[in-house]
Write a protein that holds these residues in place. Structure first.
Motif, short mmCIF file in Angstrom:
data_model
loop_
_atom_site.label_atom_id
_atom_site.label_comp_id
_atom_site.label_asym_id
_atom_site.label_seq_id
_atom_site.Cartn_x
_atom_site.Cartn_y
_atom_site.Cartn_z
N ARG A 261 53.29 52.68 35.07
CA ARG A 261 51.97 53.31 35.19
C ARG A 261 51.48 53.15 36.62
NH1 ARG A 261 52.67 55.76 30.63
NH2 ARG A 261 51.96 54.80 28.73
N PRO A 262 50.59 54.02 37.09
CA PRO A 262 50.09 53.90 38.46
C PRO A 262 49.23 52.64 38.65
CG PRO A 262 48.93 55.63 37.28
CD PRO A 262 50.02 55.16 36.38
N VAL A 263 49.20 52.13 39.85
CA VAL A 263 48.39 50.95 40.18
C VAL A 263 46.91 51.31 40.04
CG1 VAL A 263 47.70 49.40 42.07
CG2 VAL A 263 50.12 49.95 41.72
N ASN A 264 46.17 50.38 39.45
CA ASN A 264 44.73 50.55 39.30
C ASN A 264 44.05 49.63 40.33
OD1 ASN A 264 42.01 50.56 38.49
ND2 ASN A 264 42.59 51.09 36.40
N ARG A 265 43.87 50.14 41.51
CA ARG A 265 43.32 49.37 42.62
C ARG A 265 41.89 48.91 42.33
NH1 ARG A 265 40.27 50.01 46.92
NH2 ARG A 265 39.91 52.22 46.59
N ARG A 266 41.08 49.77 41.71
CA ARG A 266 39.69 49.40 41.44
C ARG A 266 39.59 48.23 40.46
NH1 ARG A 266 36.97 55.16 40.20
NH2 ARG A 266 38.83 55.29 38.90
N ALA A 267 40.42 48.22 39.43
CA ALA A 267 40.40 47.11 38.48
C ALA A 267 40.86 45.82 39.15
CB ALA A 267 41.29 47.43 37.27
N PHE A 268 41.86 45.93 40.00
CA PHE A 268 42.38 44.77 40.73
C PHE A 268 41.30 44.20 41.65
CE2 PHE A 268 44.82 42.89 44.29
CZ PHE A 268 45.57 41.97 43.59
N GLU A 269 40.61 45.08 42.37
CA GLU A 269 39.54 44.64 43.28
C GLU A 269 38.36 44.04 42.51
OE1 GLU A 269 39.66 44.19 46.53
OE2 GLU A 269 41.74 44.87 46.40
N LEU A 270 38.05 44.59 41.34
CA LEU A 270 37.00 44.02 40.50
C LEU A 270 37.35 42.59 40.13
CD1 LEU A 270 34.43 44.13 38.77
CD2 LEU A 270 35.81 45.18 36.96
N ALA A 271 38.57 42.37 39.68
CA ALA A 271 39.01 41.02 39.31
C ALA A 271 38.91 40.07 40.50
CB ALA A 271 40.43 41.06 38.76
N ARG A 272 39.35 40.52 41.65
CA ARG A 272 39.29 39.68 42.85
C ARG A 272 37.84 39.39 43.25
NH1 ARG A 272 42.71 41.41 47.59
NH2 ARG A 272 42.09 39.34 48.20
N SER A 273 36.94 40.37 43.10
CA SER A 273 35.54 40.15 43.46
C SER A 273 34.87 39.16 42.51
CB SER A 273 34.77 41.48 43.49
OG SER A 273 34.52 41.94 42.19
N CYS A 274 35.46 38.95 41.34
CA CYS A 274 34.92 37.98 40.38
C CYS A 274 35.59 36.61 40.52
CB CYS A 274 35.09 38.51 38.96
SG CYS A 274 34.04 39.93 38.62
N GLY A 275 36.38 36.44 41.57
CA GLY A 275 36.99 35.15 41.84
C GLY A 275 38.37 34.94 41.26
N LEU A 276 38.93 35.96 40.63
CA LEU A 276 40.29 35.83 40.09
C LEU A 276 41.31 36.13 41.18
CD1 LEU A 276 39.81 37.65 36.68
CD2 LEU A 276 39.70 35.21 37.14
N GLU A 277 42.49 35.59 41.03
CA GLU A 277 43.57 35.85 41.97
C GLU A 277 44.79 36.34 41.20
OE1 GLU A 277 44.22 32.47 44.52
OE2 GLU A 277 42.09 32.29 44.94
N PRO A 278 44.77 37.61 40.78
CA PRO A 278 45.91 38.14 40.01
C PRO A 278 47.20 38.07 40.84
CG PRO A 278 44.04 39.66 39.97
CD PRO A 278 43.72 38.61 40.97
#
Length: 172
Positions: free
Chosen positions: A129-146
Motif C-alpha cells: 500500500r502507499p505510504v501514509n506520510r500524514r499519519a506518520f507525521e501525526l504519530a511523530r508529532s504526538c511523541g511516537l517514534e515509529p
C-alpha cells in the motif's frame, strides 16, 4: 474537514451522556493519498469495547501479500510455510495495529478518561500500500517514534476507559 497538511484534532464525546447501546460515534480517516482531505466517518457501537478496531479489521481486509521478500529478510525461510495463512488473514480477516497518540487519564483533555488512537493496516506495507506520510507525521508529532512509515489508509478514534471501555466521538 481538515485542510491538507494539518493535523486532525478532535473533541467531544457522546453529547447526551447516555451510555446505552447501540449509539453512533465519529472517527477520522486519513487517506494515504495526500490529494484527498481528511474525512469524518460514523461508526456504531453495539457492545462495550473498542468497536472501531473490530470495524476496521473488515475495512483492512482485502489484497494479498506482495512484499514476500521483506518477510523472508525478517523471518527467514519459515515464512514459506506460513504464507498461505498470512494471505488468508490479509484477504479475509484484516489486521489492525494501534498506536496510542494520547493515553487515557483522569486529566485527559478535552475528554477525561479518554485516549486517542491511530489505527493502521498492520499488513499495509506487505500488501504494498502507499505510504501514509500524514499519519506518520501525526504519530511523530504526538511523541511516537515509529520504526517505519505507515502504509495505506489510517484512522483516528477516541476511546473512553471510564465508565466502561467504549468509543467516543473524534472530529477532524
Amino acid at each position: 474537514a481538515v485542510a491538507l497538511g494539518t493535523i486532525p484534532s478532535g473533541c467531544g464525546h457522546n453529547p447526551s451522556g447516555d451510555h446505552m447501546l447501540p449509539f453512533e460515534f465519529t472517527y477520522v480517516k486519513i487517506p494515504a493519498d495526500e490529494a484527498l482531505d481528511y474525512e469524518e466517518l460514523r461508526g456504531e457501537i453495539s457492545k462495550a469495547g473498542d468497536s472501531l478496531q473490530a470495524q476496521l479489521k473488515a475495512a483492512f481486509a482485502g489484497g494479498s501479500i506482495k512484499r514476500v521478500d521483506h518477510l523472508r529478510q525478517t523471518y527467514g525461510r519459515d515464512v514459506e510455510s506460513k504464507l498461505d495463512t498470512l494471505n488468508r488473514i490479509a484477504q479475509e480477516e484484516g489486521s489492525v495495529e494501534l498506536f496510542a497518540l494520547t493515553k487515557p487519564s483522569k486529566s485527559s483533555q478535552p475528554v477525561p478518561h479518554a485516549g486517542v488512537y491511530l489505527y493502521i493496516d498492520e499488513m499495509g506495507m506487505l500488501k504494498d500500500r502507499p505510504v501514509n506520510r500524514r499519519a506518520f507525521e501525526l504519530a511523530r508529532s504526538c511523541g511516537l517514534e515509529p520504526e517505519q512509515p505507515f502504509h495505506g489508509e489510517a484512522y483516528v478514534g477516541r476511546v473512553l476507559v471510564e465508565p466502561g471501555l467504549r468509543q467516543a466521538d473524534f472530529h477532524a
